[in-house]
Motif scaffolding. Structure first.
Motif, mmCIF file in Angstrom:
data_model
loop_
_atom_site.group_PDB
_atom_site.id
_atom_site.type_symbol
_atom_site.label_atom_id
_atom_site.label_comp_id
_atom_site.label_asym_id
_atom_site.label_seq_id
_atom_site.Cartn_x
_atom_site.Cartn_y
_atom_site.Cartn_z
ATOM 1 N N LEU A 309 0.829 -1.208 0.000
ATOM 2 C CA LEU A 309 0.000 0.000 0.000
ATOM 3 C C LEU A 309 0.866 1.263 0.000
ATOM 4 C CD1 LEU A 309 -2.785 -1.088 2.515
ATOM 5 C CD2 LEU A 309 -3.119 -0.566 0.098
ATOM 6 N N GLU A 310 1.970 1.205 0.719
ATOM 7 C CA GLU A 310 2.889 2.347 0.721
ATOM 8 C C GLU A 310 3.521 2.528 -0.657
ATOM 9 O OE1 GLU A 310 5.577 1.413 3.869
ATOM 10 O OE2 GLU A 310 4.192 2.072 5.465
ATOM 11 N N LYS A 311 3.892 1.396 -1.284
ATOM 12 C CA LYS A 311 4.509 1.443 -2.612
ATOM 13 C C LYS A 311 3.542 2.030 -3.632
ATOM 14 C CE LYS A 311 4.733 -2.303 -5.230
ATOM 15 N NZ LYS A 311 5.117 -3.627 -5.773
ATOM 16 N N ARG A 312 2.257 1.698 -3.492
ATOM 17 C CA ARG A 312 1.260 2.107 -4.483
ATOM 18 C C ARG A 312 0.424 3.293 -4.001
ATOM 19 N NH1 ARG A 312 1.076 -0.945 -8.838
ATOM 20 N NH2 ARG A 312 2.092 -3.000 -8.800
ATOM 21 N N GLU A 313 0.895 3.939 -2.944
ATOM 22 C CA GLU A 313 0.224 5.127 -2.418
ATOM 23 C C GLU A 313 -1.248 4.869 -2.103
ATOM 24 O OE1 GLU A 313 0.953 8.217 -5.263
ATOM 25 O OE2 GLU A 313 3.043 8.469 -4.647
ATOM 26 N N GLY A 314 -1.494 3.699 -1.543
ATOM 27 C CA GLY A 314 -2.826 3.356 -1.044
ATOM 28 C C GLY A 314 -3.810 2.844 -2.077
ATOM 29 N N ILE A 315 -3.400 2.735 -3.342
ATOM 30 C CA ILE A 315 -4.308 2.262 -4.404
ATOM 31 C C ILE A 315 -3.791 0.937 -4.955
ATOM 32 C CG2 ILE A 315 -5.400 2.788 -6.609
ATOM 33 C CD1 ILE A 315 -6.208 4.679 -4.363
ATOM 34 N N LEU A 316 -4.560 -0.106 -4.781
ATOM 35 C CA LEU A 316 -4.172 -1.427 -5.284
ATOM 36 C C LEU A 316 -4.603 -1.610 -6.738
ATOM 37 C CD1 LEU A 316 -5.053 -3.533 -2.139
ATOM 38 C CD2 LEU A 316 -2.774 -3.297 -3.128
ATOM 39 N N PRO A 317 -3.917 -2.488 -7.480
ATOM 40 C CA PRO A 317 -4.278 -2.735 -8.892
ATOM 41 C C PRO A 317 -5.661 -3.376 -8.999
ATOM 42 C CG PRO A 317 -2.097 -3.614 -8.372
ATOM 43 C CD PRO A 317 -2.736 -3.262 -7.078
ATOM 44 N N GLU A 318 -6.292 -3.239 -10.156
ATOM 45 C CA GLU A 318 -7.586 -3.864 -10.421
ATOM 46 C C GLU A 318 -7.461 -4.765 -11.643
ATOM 47 O OE1 GLU A 318 -10.515 -0.832 -10.769
ATOM 48 O OE2 GLU A 318 -10.235 -0.091 -8.719
ATOM 49 N N ILE A 319 -8.154 -5.910 -11.595
ATOM 50 C CA ILE A 319 -8.035 -6.885 -12.677
ATOM 51 C C ILE A 319 -9.275 -7.770 -12.687
ATOM 52 C CG2 ILE A 319 -6.825 -8.585 -11.247
ATOM 53 C CD1 ILE A 319 -5.136 -9.284 -13.710
ATOM 54 N N SER A 320 -9.646 -8.313 -13.838
ATOM 55 C CA SER A 320 -10.821 -9.192 -13.950
ATOM 56 C C SER A 320 -10.526 -10.559 -13.335
ATOM 57 C CB SER A 320 -11.209 -9.378 -15.420
ATOM 58 O OG SER A 320 -10.217 -10.127 -16.100
ATOM 59 N N ASP A 321 -11.609 -11.277 -12.972
ATOM 60 C CA ASP A 321 -11.461 -12.623 -12.395
ATOM 61 C C ASP A 321 -10.645 -13.531 -13.299
ATOM 62 O OD1 ASP A 321 -13.414 -11.330 -10.995
ATOM 63 O OD2 ASP A 321 -14.724 -13.050 -10.784
ATOM 64 N N GLN A 322 -11.010 -13.543 -14.588
ATOM 65 C CA GLN A 322 -10.369 -14.457 -15.541
ATOM 66 C C GLN A 322 -8.875 -14.175 -15.654
ATOM 67 O OE1 GLN A 322 -12.243 -14.537 -19.367
ATOM 68 N NE2 GLN A 322 -10.768 -15.939 -20.261
ATOM 69 N N ARG A 323 -8.526 -12.887 -15.825
ATOM 70 C CA ARG A 323 -7.117 -12.526 -15.939
ATOM 71 C C ARG A 323 -6.371 -12.837 -14.647
ATOM 72 N NH1 ARG A 323 -6.684 -13.033 -20.948
ATOM 73 N NH2 ARG A 323 -7.432 -11.362 -22.292
ATOM 74 N N PHE A 324 -7.028 -12.587 -13.518
ATOM 75 C CA PHE A 324 -6.397 -12.851 -12.225
ATOM 76 C C PHE A 324 -6.011 -14.322 -12.110
ATOM 77 C CE2 PHE A 324 -6.370 -13.847 -7.713
ATOM 78 C CZ PHE A 324 -5.633 -12.809 -7.174
ATOM 79 N N ASN A 325 -6.968 -15.206 -12.380
ATOM 80 C CA ASN A 325 -6.695 -16.646 -12.271
ATOM 81 C C ASN A 325 -5.622 -17.101 -13.258
ATOM 82 O OD1 ASN A 325 -8.527 -17.169 -10.200
ATOM 83 N ND2 ASN A 325 -10.238 -17.403 -11.616
ATOM 84 N N GLU A 326 -5.594 -16.485 -14.415
ATOM 85 C CA GLU A 326 -4.591 -16.831 -15.423
ATOM 86 C C GLU A 326 -3.199 -16.352 -14.999
ATOM 87 O OE1 GLU A 326 -3.572 -15.451 -20.003
ATOM 88 O OE2 GLU A 326 -5.652 -15.347 -19.293
ATOM 89 N N TYR A 327 -3.112 -15.123 -14.518
ATOM 90 C CA TYR A 327 -1.815 -14.521 -14.204
ATOM 91 C C TYR A 327 -1.199 -15.062 -12.916
ATOM 92 C CZ TYR A 327 -2.879 -11.025 -17.826
ATOM 93 O OH TYR A 327 -3.182 -10.391 -19.010
#
Length: 430
Positions: A309-327
């Motif tokens: 959270l510190e690295k990303r200044e409190g904003i986490l990445p967003e991604i679709s379910d399908q891409r998440f499971n694949e990656y």
């Protein structure tokens, strides 16, 4: 005074009995669909001056019982409808006769046929408010109901039959199991979901007053679920993922950071995807309502997640379910999570999960987060505390998420024996 007479107007056997109902200016008749032979009745003597209707007296006991029941149904309906001013005509009489024989109005009548009932009832469920949650039914649940409906229609097509609700009994259960388990090679767990939905719709049909077979609500109307072989990541593997240098791979770096967030919060993917909308402050993640259970939870921020959270200044990445499971599979392969373990993996040719030994990274998916969170804290914290974070309502359901590998169990036993041997060789002095 209302009167009912039975008569015959044909000599062709078997003869379809006619019913005549008359009261004041009302004089209607219809075929009863009760069939008789010449020996089942005798003609009444007609009084002089009275119009002949070929009225009869039934002498066959079983047919007489039917006609008396039908007569009672007509009288009861007349007593109900006449005071209300409802139309009393031949259509009214035919409807009573059809209901008496449980004869559907076409092959899509939801009062009698199971698939049409499910289809019509799903439509009502779309606008039904759950009194326990105060919310509409989850659209995903509606989708699952439609999927089960498709399986029932597939079964009907293969068996060349139309299932009535009354047909859903233990014989249907056996035939349904055999078809989907032996011929379609579905898992017990998948079939159990179908059966659970079928039982739900049977109960709903019963509440509407439709005729059901109580066998469908029997404890035997089920199947033992398959033993689940779910994968989780232990703390050493999570550390390996967290510490891996992904500075030159922005795509996997984003996935890794979101994955770590899931592993140390135990959130479902539906909540993990909207994590940026939550209150993240004072070393806590506060969620007013989780998507599935509508629960308020407050989750402490793990040091690894805090670093992200510190690295990303409190904003986490967003991604679709399908891409998440694949990656995440690609990520775990890259960092070296390639131990060969027992698991279940979907065969793309059969579209069925098959039990076997696979490299671990192939078995990783979004739900690994919750399993890992529960498994890594189980035994270190009391169950109530873990369940407060994961929002599990049932302890038995919570325990399903505890995934300790056979190897880890063996290592625990091995370590226990080693400590016992050491204590024998070095007994404590009193």
């Amino acid at each position: 005074m209302a009167n009912i007479e039975f008569g015959v107007y044909s000599k062709k056997v078997p003869i379809n009995l006619n019913i005549r109902f008359y009261h004041n200016k009302i004089d209607i008749n219809a075929k009863t669909n009760i069939f008789v032979f010449d020996t089942d009745f005798k003609y009444k003597k007609i009084a002089k001056g009275k119009k002949s209707t070929r009225s009869i007296d039934v002498v066959n006991d079983s047919i007489k019982e039917k006609t008396e029941k039908l007569k009672r149904c007509v009288y009861d309906k007349f007593i109900e409808d006449f005071p209300k001013g409802n139309i009393i005509n031949s259509i009214w009489l035919i409807k009573i006769i059809n209901e008496f024989h449980e004869r559907p109005e076409g092959d899509t009548d939801p009062k009698y046929f199971f698939a049409p009932f499910i289809e019509s009832h799903i439509e009502t469920l779309k606008t039904r408010i759950n009194p326990k949650t105060g919310k509409l039914l989850d659209p995903k649940t509606i989708t699952r109901y439609y999927y089960t409906l498709g399986k029932i229609r597939e079964f009907e097509e293969v068996k060349e039959m139309r299932l009535r609700t009354i047909d859903i009994n233990l014989q249907f259960h056996n035939d349904f199991l055999f078809y989907y388990k032996e011929e379609c090679i579905y898992s017990n767990t998948t079939i159990d979901k179908f059966l659970s939905h079928i039982r739900f719709f049977i109960r709903e049909a019963e509440e509407k007053g439709y005729k059901i077979n109580r066998e469908a609500l029997s404890d035997k109307f089920t199947i033992k679920k398959d033993e689940t072989i779910d994968t989780y990541l232990n703390e050493k593997e999570i550390d390996l993922i967290f510490n891996y240098d992904l500075s030159e791979n922005d795509r996997l770096d984003k996935v890794r950071d979101l994955f770590i967030a899931g592993l140390w919060t135990g959130l479902r993917i539906s909540d993990l995807k909207r994590i940026n909308s939550f209150d993240i402050s004072n070393n806590r993640i506060k969620i007013i309502e989780t998507e599935k259970t509508n629960s308020f939870i407050e989750i402490p921020i793990h040091p690894q997640l805090k670093s992200i959270l510190e690295k990303r200044e409190g904003i986490l990445p967003e991604i679709s379910d399908q891409r998440f499971n694949e990656y995440v599979k690609e990520l775990c392969e890259l960092v070296g999570i390639n131990e060969v373990i027992l698991g279940s993996l979907r065969n793309p040719e059969t579209n069925r999960k098959e039990k076997g030994y696979y490299t671990k990274f192939k078995l990783i998916a979004s739900h690994t987060c919750r399993r890992s969170f529960v498994s890594n804290h189980y035994g270190k914290l009391d169950d109530k505390t873990i369940m407060a974070i994961t929002t599990h309502k049932s302890h038995s359901q919570f325990l399903d998420y505890v995934k300790t590998s056979k190897r880890e169990h063996a290592e625990k036993l091995e370590k226990y024996w080693e400590e016992k041997e050491k204590s024998k060789k070095n007994p404590k002095k009193e």
